[in-house]
Design a protein around this motif. Structure first.
Motif, PDB file in Angstrom:
ATOM      1  N   GLU A  28      48.785  49.693  32.685  1.00  0.00           N
ATOM      2  CA  GLU A  28      49.171  51.084  32.928  1.00  0.00           C
ATOM      3  C   GLU A  28      48.903  51.978  31.727  1.00  0.00           C
ATOM      4  O   GLU A  28      48.713  53.187  31.881  1.00  0.00           O
ATOM      5  CB  GLU A  28      50.632  51.137  33.367  1.00  0.00           C
ATOM      6  N   GLU A  29      48.814  51.404  30.524  1.00  0.00           N
ATOM      7  CA  GLU A  29      48.434  52.181  29.345  1.00  0.00           C
ATOM      8  C   GLU A  29      46.970  52.606  29.421  1.00  0.00           C
ATOM      9  O   GLU A  29      46.621  53.740  29.058  1.00  0.00           O
ATOM     10  CB  GLU A  29      48.673  51.365  28.080  1.00  0.00           C
ATOM     11  N   TYR A  30      46.120  51.716  29.918  1.00  0.00           N
ATOM     12  CA  TYR A  30      44.678  51.988  29.912  1.00  0.00           C
ATOM     13  C   TYR A  30      44.161  52.531  31.241  1.00  0.00           C
ATOM     14  O   TYR A  30      43.072  53.112  31.286  1.00  0.00           O
ATOM     15  CB  TYR A  30      43.912  50.707  29.566  1.00  0.00           C
ATOM     16  N   TYR A  31      44.911  52.339  32.327  1.00  0.00           N
ATOM     17  CA  TYR A  31      44.423  52.763  33.632  1.00  0.00           C
ATOM     18  C   TYR A  31      45.421  53.728  34.289  1.00  0.00           C
ATOM     19  O   TYR A  31      45.572  54.840  33.836  1.00  0.00           O
ATOM     20  CB  TYR A  31      44.143  51.525  34.509  1.00  0.00           C
ATOM     21  N   VAL A  32      46.060  53.302  35.350  1.00  0.00           N
ATOM     22  CA  VAL A  32      46.982  54.156  36.103  1.00  0.00           C
ATOM     23  C   VAL A  32      48.213  53.329  36.464  1.00  0.00           C
ATOM     24  O   VAL A  32      48.282  52.135  36.185  1.00  0.00           O
ATOM     25  CB  VAL A  32      46.315  54.695  37.396  1.00  0.00           C
ATOM     26  N   GLU A  33      49.177  53.959  37.098  1.00  0.00           N
ATOM     27  CA  GLU A  33      50.327  53.203  37.591  1.00  0.00           C
ATOM     28  C   GLU A  33      49.854  52.196  38.642  1.00  0.00           C
ATOM     29  O   GLU A  33      49.102  52.537  39.558  1.00  0.00           O
ATOM     30  CB  GLU A  33      51.360  54.144  38.209  1.00  0.00           C
ATOM     31  N   HIS A  34      50.290  50.952  38.496  1.00  0.00           N
ATOM     32  CA  HIS A  34      49.824  49.892  39.388  1.00  0.00           C
ATOM     33  C   HIS A  34      50.572  49.954  40.714  1.00  0.00           C
ATOM     34  O   HIS A  34      51.801  50.042  40.747  1.00  0.00           O
ATOM     35  CB  HIS A  34      50.031  48.520  38.735  1.00  0.00           C
ATOM     36  N   GLN A  35      49.826  49.896  41.821  1.00  0.00           N
ATOM     37  CA  GLN A  35      50.425  50.005  43.142  1.00  0.00           C
ATOM     38  C   GLN A  35      51.009  48.691  43.657  1.00  0.00           C
ATOM     39  O   GLN A  35      51.906  48.694  44.510  1.00  0.00           O
ATOM     40  CB  GLN A  35      49.381  50.523  44.140  1.00  0.00           C
ATOM     41  N   HIS A  36      50.522  47.561  43.136  1.00  0.00           N
ATOM     42  CA  HIS A  36      51.010  46.265  43.608  1.00  0.00           C
ATOM     43  C   HIS A  36      51.151  45.285  42.445  1.00  0.00           C
ATOM     44  O   HIS A  36      50.492  44.241  42.409  1.00  0.00           O
ATOM     45  CB  HIS A  36      50.077  45.697  44.679  1.00  0.00           C
ATOM     46  N   PRO A  37      52.057  45.581  41.515  1.00  0.00           N
ATOM     47  CA  PRO A  37      52.228  44.688  40.362  1.00  0.00           C
ATOM     48  C   PRO A  37      52.731  43.305  40.744  1.00  0.00           C
ATOM     49  O   PRO A  37      52.552  42.351  39.971  1.00  0.00           O
ATOM     50  CB  PRO A  37      53.242  45.430  39.487  1.00  0.00           C
ATOM     51  N   GLU A  38      53.326  43.172  41.923  1.00  0.00           N
ATOM     52  CA  GLU A  38      53.825  41.859  42.352  1.00  0.00           C
ATOM     53  C   GLU A  38      52.710  40.841  42.560  1.00  0.00           C
ATOM     54  O   GLU A  38      52.952  39.629  42.607  1.00  0.00           O
ATOM     55  CB  GLU A  38      54.643  42.004  43.651  1.00  0.00           C
ATOM     56  N   LEU A  39      51.473  41.327  42.654  1.00  0.00           N
ATOM     57  CA  LEU A  39      50.339  40.423  42.865  1.00  0.00           C
ATOM     58  C   LEU A  39      49.672  39.973  41.574  1.00  0.00           C
ATOM     59  O   LEU A  39      48.790  39.102  41.604  1.00  0.00           O
ATOM     60  CB  LEU A  39      49.297  41.104  43.761  1.00  0.00           C
ATOM     61  N   LEU A  40      50.059  40.548  40.457  1.00  0.00           N
ATOM     62  CA  LEU A  40      49.393  40.209  39.195  1.00  0.00           C
ATOM     63  C   LEU A  40      49.472  38.718  38.887  1.00  0.00           C
ATOM     64  O   LEU A  40      48.511  38.112  38.408  1.00  0.00           O
ATOM     65  CB  LEU A  40      49.996  41.014  38.034  1.00  0.00           C
ATOM     66  N   GLY A  41      50.616  38.123  39.168  1.00  0.00           N
ATOM     67  CA  GLY A  41      50.780  36.701  38.873  1.00  0.00           C
ATOM     68  C   GLY A  41      49.985  35.792  39.779  1.00  0.00           C
ATOM     69  O   GLY A  41      49.808  34.596  39.467  1.00  0.00           O
ATOM     70  N   ASP A  42      49.497  36.323  40.896  1.00  0.00           N
ATOM     71  CA  ASP A  42      48.708  35.514  41.833  1.00  0.00           C
ATOM     72  C   ASP A  42      47.219  35.537  41.518  1.00  0.00           C
ATOM     73  O   ASP A  42      46.462  34.713  42.049  1.00  0.00           O
ATOM     74  CB  ASP A  42      48.911  36.020  43.261  1.00  0.00           C
ATOM     75  N   ALA A  43      46.791  36.493  40.706  1.00  0.00           N
ATOM     76  CA  ALA A  43      45.358  36.674  40.459  1.00  0.00           C
ATOM     77  C   ALA A  43      44.848  35.681  39.417  1.00  0.00           C
ATOM     78  O   ALA A  43      45.525  35.389  38.427  1.00  0.00           O
ATOM     79  CB  ALA A  43      45.086  38.097  39.995  1.00  0.00           C
ATOM     80  N   VAL A  44      43.656  35.181  39.656  1.00  0.00           N
ATOM     81  CA  VAL A  44      42.959  34.311  38.699  1.00  0.00           C
ATOM     82  C   VAL A  44      41.794  35.098  38.114  1.00  0.00           C
ATOM     83  O   VAL A  44      41.034  35.739  38.859  1.00  0.00           O
ATOM     84  CB  VAL A  44      42.441  33.029  39.370  1.00  0.00           C
ATOM     85  N   TYR A  45      41.668  35.065  36.805  1.00  0.00           N
ATOM     86  CA  TYR A  45      40.572  35.763  36.144  1.00  0.00           C
ATOM     87  C   TYR A  45      39.256  35.102  36.526  1.00  0.00           C
ATOM     88  O   TYR A  45      39.068  33.887  36.356  1.00  0.00           O
ATOM     89  CB  TYR A  45      40.786  35.727  34.632  1.00  0.00           C
ATOM     90  N   GLY A  46      38.324  35.898  37.035  1.00  0.00           N
ATOM     91  CA  GLY A  46      37.141  35.363  37.686  1.00  0.00           C
ATOM     92  C   GLY A  46      35.984  35.004  36.787  1.00  0.00           C
ATOM     93  O   GLY A  46      34.832  35.376  37.071  1.00  0.00           O
ATOM     94  N   LEU A  47      36.243  34.268  35.734  1.00  0.00           N
ATOM     95  CA  LEU A  47      35.184  33.752  34.870  1.00  0.00           C
ATOM     96  C   LEU A  47      35.111  32.241  35.106  1.00  0.00           C
ATOM     97  O   LEU A  47      35.898  31.473  34.547  1.00  0.00           O
ATOM     98  CB  LEU A  47      35.506  34.072  33.408  1.00  0.00           C
ATOM     99  N   PRO A  48      34.199  31.785  35.959  1.00  0.00           N
ATOM    100  CA  PRO A  48      34.198  30.374  36.359  1.00  0.00           C
ATOM    101  C   PRO A  48      34.073  29.393  35.201  1.00  0.00           C
ATOM    102  O   PRO A  48      34.612  28.279  35.266  1.00  0.00           O
ATOM    103  CB  PRO A  48      32.982  30.285  37.292  1.00  0.00           C
ATOM    104  N   GLU A  49      33.382  29.785  34.150  1.00  0.00           N
ATOM    105  CA  GLU A  49      33.214  28.876  33.019  1.00  0.00           C
ATOM    106  C   GLU A  49      34.541  28.563  32.332  1.00  0.00           C
ATOM    107  O   GLU A  49      34.655  27.547  31.639  1.00  0.00           O
ATOM    108  CB  GLU A  49      32.232  29.479  32.018  1.00  0.00           C
ATOM    109  N   LEU A  50      35.551  29.407  32.532  1.00  0.00           N
ATOM    110  CA  LEU A  50      36.869  29.173  31.940  1.00  0.00           C
ATOM    111  C   LEU A  50      37.917  28.776  32.968  1.00  0.00           C
ATOM    112  O   LEU A  50      38.860  28.042  32.636  1.00  0.00           O
ATOM    113  CB  LEU A  50      37.351  30.432  31.202  1.00  0.00           C
ATOM    114  N   TYR A  51      37.785  29.250  34.215  1.00  0.00           N
ATOM    115  CA  TYR A  51      38.859  29.086  35.201  1.00  0.00           C
ATOM    116  C   TYR A  51      38.369  28.489  36.510  1.00  0.00           C
ATOM    117  O   TYR A  51      38.891  28.795  37.575  1.00  0.00           O
ATOM    118  CB  TYR A  51      39.507  30.457  35.461  1.00  0.00           C
ATOM    119  N   ARG A  52      37.417  27.608  36.443  1.00  0.00           N
ATOM    120  CA  ARG A  52      36.770  27.072  37.641  1.00  0.00           C
ATOM    121  C   ARG A  52      37.780  26.452  38.617  1.00  0.00           C
ATOM    122  O   ARG A  52      37.782  26.756  39.813  1.00  0.00           O
ATOM    123  CB  ARG A  52      35.716  26.054  37.222  1.00  0.00           C
TER     124      ARG A  52
END
Length: 333
Positions: free
Chosen positions: A112-136
């Motif tokens: 929220e400091e760099y972008y905007v107010e988040h509309q669905h912060p409850e989903l942040l913990g479900d997201a996987v960072y999409g760099l397969p070499e690190l998070y395959r």
């Protein structure tokens, strides 16, 4: 025979979405179910981007209709606008690769400091960072993958072996990208004469990708804020990061460290000399060269990607392959 997974590309009129549509349309396993646009509905995609050769007509997104019944979606919306669409798709059981910044940052306050107010912060913990070499493995098990930014993709891959080995005391990242990295709308407003035969730094000290790079390097063990400055090049696409690392690495060890780290990676090439952006154009490859400056002792690490391919759309398909148990290189090799 089972039907192939159906894939929606939402926001297909932008650079990233259009390329994603092309890659899905030609994919040997996935079926392109629909392409949507908020501004160009009714227009065939090949009228906007003839070189992609996708004749499908752009539609208005209708998640209460057929668009909500797909198996997967690549969402290419701007930050802030993406989260509600992603949430609605997930609620319908759709697997999502999101290309915005809405789910990349794990810290809500930083987002929220760099972008905007988040509309669905409850989903942040479900997201996987999409760099397969690190998070395959995590990507394989996930229903929500946050596609990395193009600069972070290049920078993190270029620095990951050093970070994991505890060999980053400080780092300066000098990054350069073609104008397509700014997106279709911003590129349309960029006058030719201001870009041609010119190189310009931008976002100095404030660029939104810096905290994303910090986050991932810290997760690897290098909790050191990066100095990150991007520059605009008079190219349509392509990206190069030059990383200057204060490190205790030894000259004889650093190349072996990278070769071992990326030995089994299909889309990372450790090369003998500093790469150029043309070396990787229209591929999912990140080409990396690493060496030590004998005068200063600093590690010099260079990484080149195509910002629209490995930096965005082909990497999204790489993640989609993993999410559906497909060969990782299918449709993008």
């Amino acid at each position: 025979m089972a039907e192939p997974p159906s894939v929606l590309v939402a926001g297909a009129s932008g650079f990233a979405g259009a390329l994603a549509a092309r890659l899905v349309d030609r994919h040997p396993h996935f079926r392109l179910a629909a392409i949507t646009s908020r501004s160009d509905a009714g227009t065939p995609l090949n009228a906007l981007y003839p070189h992609h050769r996708v004749a499908r007509e752009l539609e208005l997104l209708d998640l209460d209709g057929a668009h909500g019944e797909v198996d997967a979606a690549i969402v290419a919306y701007p930050h802030g606008a993406s989260a509600p669409v992603v949430a609605a798709l997930l609620a319908r059981g759709v697997k999502v690769v999101d290309l915005s910044a809405d789910f990349r940052l794990r810290d809500l306050a930083v987002y929220e400091e760099y972008y905007v107010e988040h509309q669905h912060p409850e989903l942040l913990g479900d997201a996987v960072y999409g760099l397969p070499e690190l998070y395959r493995d995590a990507i394989r098990a996930s229903s929500l993958v946050a596609g990395p930014g193009c600069y972070p993709t290049a920078a993190i891959l270029t620095l990951a072996p050093l970070a994991r080995a505890g060999l980053i005391d400080d780092v300066v990242i000098d990054a350069k990208s073609g104008v397509s990295g700014a997106g279709r709308a911003a590129t349309a407003k960029t006058h030719f004469v201001s870009v041609d035969e010119n190189v310009t730094p931008y976002g100095v000290g404030t660029h939104r990708h810096a905290p994303e790079i910090d986050q991932e390097l810290a997760a690897l063990g290098a909790d050191v804020p990066v100095t990150f400055t991007p520059h605009l090049l008079p190219l349509d696409q392509g990206e190069l990061v030059s990383c200057y690392v204060t490190s205790a690495a030894e000259p004889g060890d650093v190349v072996a460290l990278y070769e071992e780290a990326y030995a089994g990676e299909p889309f990372v090439d450790v090369v003998d000399g500093p790469p150029g952006v043309r070396d990787v154009r229209e591929t999912n490859i990140c080409a990396i060269n690493v060496q030590i400056d004998p005068r200063t002792g600093k590690v010099l690490a260079f990484g080149a990607i195509d910002n629209l391919w490995k930096g965005t759309s082909s990497q999204a398909v790489q993640s989609l392959n993993l999410m559906f148990g497909r060969p990782e290189a299918e449709g993008i090799a």
